[in-house]
Design a protein around this motif. Sequence first.
Motif, PDB file in Angstrom:
ATOM      1  N   GLY A 295       0.792  -1.216   0.000  1.00 19.31           N
ATOM      2  CA  GLY A 295       0.000   0.000   0.000  1.00 19.31           C
ATOM      3  C   GLY A 295       0.823   1.263   0.000  1.00 19.31           C
ATOM      4  O   GLY A 295       1.921   1.324  -0.551  1.00 19.31           O
ATOM      5  N   PRO A 296       0.298   2.328   0.647  1.00 18.46           N
ATOM      6  CA  PRO A 296       0.945   3.640   0.579  1.00 18.46           C
ATOM      7  C   PRO A 296       2.270   3.719   1.325  1.00 18.46           C
ATOM      8  O   PRO A 296       2.959   4.727   1.228  1.00 18.46           O
ATOM      9  CB  PRO A 296      -0.098   4.561   1.228  1.00 18.46           C
ATOM     10  CG  PRO A 296      -0.909   3.679   2.113  1.00 18.46           C
ATOM     11  CD  PRO A 296      -0.947   2.349   1.417  1.00 18.46           C
ATOM     12  N   ARG A 297       2.640   2.678   2.055  1.00 19.80           N
ATOM     13  CA  ARG A 297       3.914   2.722   2.785  1.00 19.80           C
ATOM     14  C   ARG A 297       5.113   2.572   1.866  1.00 19.80           C
ATOM     15  O   ARG A 297       6.233   2.923   2.243  1.00 19.80           O
ATOM     16  CB  ARG A 297       3.962   1.613   3.846  1.00 19.80           C
ATOM     17  CG  ARG A 297       3.016   1.810   5.014  1.00 19.80           C
ATOM     18  CD  ARG A 297       3.286   0.756   6.075  1.00 19.80           C
ATOM     19  NE  ARG A 297       4.646   0.819   6.539  1.00 19.80           N
ATOM     20  CZ  ARG A 297       5.257  -0.156   7.205  1.00 19.80           C
ATOM     21  NH1 ARG A 297       4.615  -1.273   7.442  1.00 19.80           N
ATOM     22  NH2 ARG A 297       6.495  -0.018   7.609  1.00 19.80           N
ATOM     23  N   VAL A 298       4.911   2.011   0.683  1.00 18.78           N
ATOM     24  CA  VAL A 298       6.023   1.715  -0.215  1.00 18.78           C
ATOM     25  C   VAL A 298       6.066   2.737  -1.342  1.00 18.78           C
ATOM     26  O   VAL A 298       5.061   2.976  -2.015  1.00 18.78           O
ATOM     27  CB  VAL A 298       5.893   0.293  -0.801  1.00 18.78           C
ATOM     28  CG1 VAL A 298       7.036   0.001  -1.750  1.00 18.78           C
ATOM     29  CG2 VAL A 298       5.861  -0.731   0.323  1.00 18.78           C
ATOM     30  N   VAL A 311      10.344   2.668   2.519  1.00 17.06           N
ATOM     31  CA  VAL A 311       9.270   2.088   3.325  1.00 17.06           C
ATOM     32  C   VAL A 311       8.971   3.035   4.482  1.00 17.06           C
ATOM     33  O   VAL A 311       9.808   3.252   5.360  1.00 17.06           O
ATOM     34  CB  VAL A 311       9.669   0.692   3.867  1.00 17.06           C
ATOM     35  CG1 VAL A 311       8.521   0.105   4.676  1.00 17.06           C
ATOM     36  CG2 VAL A 311      10.039  -0.238   2.725  1.00 17.06           C
ATOM     37  N   GLU A 312       7.779   3.623   4.448  1.00 15.14           N
ATOM     38  CA  GLU A 312       7.386   4.566   5.482  1.00 15.14           C
ATOM     39  C   GLU A 312       6.898   3.835   6.730  1.00 15.14           C
ATOM     40  O   GLU A 312       6.575   2.646   6.689  1.00 15.14           O
ATOM     41  CB  GLU A 312       6.273   5.485   4.950  1.00 15.14           C
ATOM     42  CG  GLU A 312       6.577   6.131   3.614  1.00 15.14           C
ATOM     43  CD  GLU A 312       7.688   7.162   3.681  1.00 15.14           C
ATOM     44  OE1 GLU A 312       8.095   7.514   4.809  1.00 15.14           O
ATOM     45  OE2 GLU A 312       8.155   7.607   2.616  1.00 15.14           O
ATOM     46  N   GLU A 313       6.832   4.567   7.834  1.00 17.90           N
ATOM     47  CA  GLU A 313       6.300   3.989   9.069  1.00 17.90           C
ATOM     48  C   GLU A 313       4.794   3.768   8.937  1.00 17.90           C
ATOM     49  O   GLU A 313       4.115   4.473   8.184  1.00 17.90           O
ATOM     50  CB  GLU A 313       6.571   4.923  10.252  1.00 17.90           C
ATOM     51  CG  GLU A 313       8.027   5.018  10.645  1.00 17.90           C
ATOM     52  CD  GLU A 313       8.210   5.814  11.923  1.00 17.90           C
ATOM     53  OE1 GLU A 313       7.187   6.145  12.570  1.00 17.90           O
ATOM     54  OE2 GLU A 313       9.362   6.106  12.279  1.00 17.90           O
ATOM     55  N   PRO A 314       4.243   2.786   9.654  1.00 13.67           N
ATOM     56  CA  PRO A 314       2.789   2.576   9.607  1.00 13.67           C
ATOM     57  C   PRO A 314       2.031   3.798  10.102  1.00 13.67           C
ATOM     58  O   PRO A 314       2.500   4.517  10.998  1.00 13.67           O
ATOM     59  CB  PRO A 314       2.579   1.382  10.554  1.00 13.67           C
ATOM     60  CG  PRO A 314       3.908   0.723  10.665  1.00 13.67           C
ATOM     61  CD  PRO A 314       4.930   1.795  10.502  1.00 13.67           C
ATOM     62  N   THR A 315       0.857   4.051   9.513  1.00 12.29           N
ATOM     63  CA  THR A 315       0.024   5.181   9.910  1.00 12.29           C
ATOM     64  C   THR A 315      -0.878   4.742  11.054  1.00 12.29           C
ATOM     65  O   THR A 315      -1.981   4.235  10.844  1.00 12.29           O
ATOM     66  CB  THR A 315      -0.822   5.670   8.724  1.00 12.29           C
ATOM     67  OG1 THR A 315       0.038   5.939   7.626  1.00 12.29           O
ATOM     68  CG2 THR A 315      -1.578   6.936   9.081  1.00 12.29           C
ATOM     69  N   VAL A 490      -1.548  -4.550  11.026  1.00  7.52           N
ATOM     70  CA  VAL A 490      -0.923  -3.471  11.792  1.00  7.52           C
ATOM     71  C   VAL A 490       0.006  -2.652  10.902  1.00  7.52           C
ATOM     72  O   VAL A 490       0.007  -1.416  10.949  1.00  7.52           O
ATOM     73  CB  VAL A 490      -0.151  -4.045  12.995  1.00  7.52           C
ATOM     74  CG1 VAL A 490       0.631  -2.951  13.708  1.00  7.52           C
ATOM     75  CG2 VAL A 490      -1.105  -4.724  13.973  1.00  7.52           C
ATOM     76  N   ASP A 491       0.791  -3.321  10.066  1.00  5.60           N
ATOM     77  CA  ASP A 491       1.790  -2.638   9.255  1.00  5.60           C
ATOM     78  C   ASP A 491       1.192  -1.883   8.079  1.00  5.60           C
ATOM     79  O   ASP A 491       1.815  -0.953   7.562  1.00  5.60           O
ATOM     80  CB  ASP A 491       2.821  -3.641   8.733  1.00  5.60           C
ATOM     81  CG  ASP A 491       3.770  -4.119   9.812  1.00  5.60           C
ATOM     82  OD1 ASP A 491       3.921  -3.400  10.818  1.00  5.60           O
ATOM     83  OD2 ASP A 491       4.346  -5.210   9.669  1.00  5.60           O
ATOM     84  N   ASN A 492      -0.006  -2.270   7.639  1.00  6.18           N
ATOM     85  CA  ASN A 492      -0.569  -1.684   6.417  1.00  6.18           C
ATOM     86  C   ASN A 492      -1.977  -1.148   6.618  1.00  6.18           C
ATOM     87  O   ASN A 492      -2.766  -1.079   5.682  1.00  6.18           O
ATOM     88  CB  ASN A 492      -0.578  -2.737   5.296  1.00  6.18           C
ATOM     89  CG  ASN A 492       0.801  -3.295   5.010  1.00  6.18           C
ATOM     90  OD1 ASN A 492       1.627  -2.670   4.374  1.00  6.18           O
ATOM     91  ND2 ASN A 492       1.064  -4.504   5.502  1.00  6.18           N
ATOM     92  N   TRP A 493      -2.293  -0.723   7.841  1.00  5.22           N
ATOM     93  CA  TRP A 493      -3.646  -0.282   8.138  1.00  5.22           C
ATOM     94  C   TRP A 493      -4.036   0.944   7.318  1.00  5.22           C
ATOM     95  O   TRP A 493      -3.227   1.835   7.044  1.00  5.22           O
ATOM     96  CB  TRP A 493      -3.779   0.068   9.623  1.00  5.22           C
ATOM     97  CG  TRP A 493      -5.111   0.695   9.905  1.00  5.22           C
ATOM     98  CD1 TRP A 493      -6.289   0.047  10.116  1.00  5.22           C
ATOM     99  CD2 TRP A 493      -5.415   2.094   9.928  1.00  5.22           C
ATOM    100  NE1 TRP A 493      -7.308   0.959  10.287  1.00  5.22           N
ATOM    101  CE2 TRP A 493      -6.798   2.213  10.174  1.00  5.22           C
ATOM    102  CE3 TRP A 493      -4.646   3.250   9.771  1.00  5.22           C
ATOM    103  CZ2 TRP A 493      -7.430   3.450  10.270  1.00  5.22           C
ATOM    104  CZ3 TRP A 493      -5.281   4.494   9.853  1.00  5.22           C
ATOM    105  CH2 TRP A 493      -6.655   4.583  10.113  1.00  5.22           C
TER     106      TRP A 493
END
Length: 516
Positions: A295-298, A311-315, A490-493
């Motif tokens: 998702g938007p983390r990458v 790779v961004e931190e989880p939101t 948790v990582d891609n909420w």
Amino acid sequence: MTTSLQRPEIGRRLTETRVNVDVEPVTSGVPRSAWTRSARASTWHRPYALLLLVLDFFGAVAASATAVAFTAHPTAGFTQWQPKLGSVVDPLFFVIAYWVLPLLWLFVLWGNGAYDRRYLGIGTDEFKRVVRASVTVVSIVSVLALMVKVDVSRLSVFTALIATLVYISLFRFVARRLLYVLRQRGHAVQRLLLVGSYPEALEVYRAVTRASQAGLIPVGIYLTEGAASVRGLHTPIPTFAKRDVVSLAADLDADTIAVCGNASAEPGELRRLAWQLEGTGRDLVVAPQLTDIAGPRVHIRPVEGLPLLHVEEPTLAGVAWLVKSMIDRTAAAIGLLLLSPVLIAIAISIRMTSPGPVFFRQPRVGMEGKTFKCWKFRTMYIDAEERQAALMMQNESDGLLFKIKNDPRVTSAGRFLRGTSLDELPQLINVLKGEMSLVGPRPLPAENGDFLGDVRRRLLVRPGITGLWQVSGRSDLSWDDAVRLDLYYVDNWSLATDLQILMRTVAVVLRRKGAY
């Protein structure tokens, strides 16, 4: 990775023999015209995109009809929306409402990539693009209305635009369910050739076969290393080595080549493979070692020609998280109010079938390790906890939970409640109090003690009534799979993920899959 681009070897053969030899021409791509594109080897998306095109058009037409019916009363401004010539509807109105506006929707949807095969059939990107298209159409209609100064009913226009968004989304959801049924029967799929070492390819194989909705069917593994180690080993699909990847894909009728793990990091080889695939119609995908991040983390950010995967931190905070909390509590309050007759009926049935309290409150571990009392309808006899020690040898769960399919401690009413998941409804009280969420990892019993290792990461979010664990198999899943799904959540909420899980929950509950 082995490809057919072996320039040094071909050069030596030509130098040594000095004669014409029959070799395939080596190219770095194929000649192409700006007006033509090579046909895709995978064609499942063509009839599906055509179906969506038809459904979207009829959705827009139905929305215009809905707006006319909804605003037909004079007080609603219908006379402004539908100009009349005496008692006859103005033909211009008919053309605009039932042809121009639907065609505008199709054009804007196409411009937003809503028919792009990469976003069809799985994930939320398809519906995000539909929403973006709706915003664009609203903007276009608003600007045109100001430019030509047409006196139309704002209520009618607003109803037509919102109804179109609803109808198109609904029709596409139904079409996707139909696509899933076809894929379960082996239709509308992509045939996948995995390229990499056996452990890396096997990991990707397991991931894509778990998600049957994705329509990816592995048909072979091309081993870049360790070919000798799999000799005599029973593999789920055939393995190959020392072959040209592109010709192997043609032999297996594979329309997609997936490069797994370290194989994607070999200098220049991935680029050369992409060159070879040009003009063949076969897709090239890369499954990096960084898994369970999506998702938007990458983000891919090229620096001097070097693609860097950020790779961004989880939101897990901010406005979106606040909106999630507000939706949770509002939905819980409304749910408790609307479902109160059902709750009362369930309570009466529990009291009539077995002695004891109606509710069962068990200590569970919530967000940040805080313990709370989880509400459930009682589905077991009152001496269930005392009898658990004698049943430990029959435990069918390999993790922290205790599960038996035909648990003798479950009452007759409790068996029905568990099968329909109605025993979970009182957890709306926990959601209303802010201890739980509608969607999240399942709360684990507090008596299991401190959670070690990766399991502790589940505690970064509120536990949920439903979640990826529940919609992916529930009690039929192994403990490792359950933890993996919870950590992925948790990582891609995201709010879109929550909405998707809630919709999938309805289908899972109706099928009673994994509920015991």
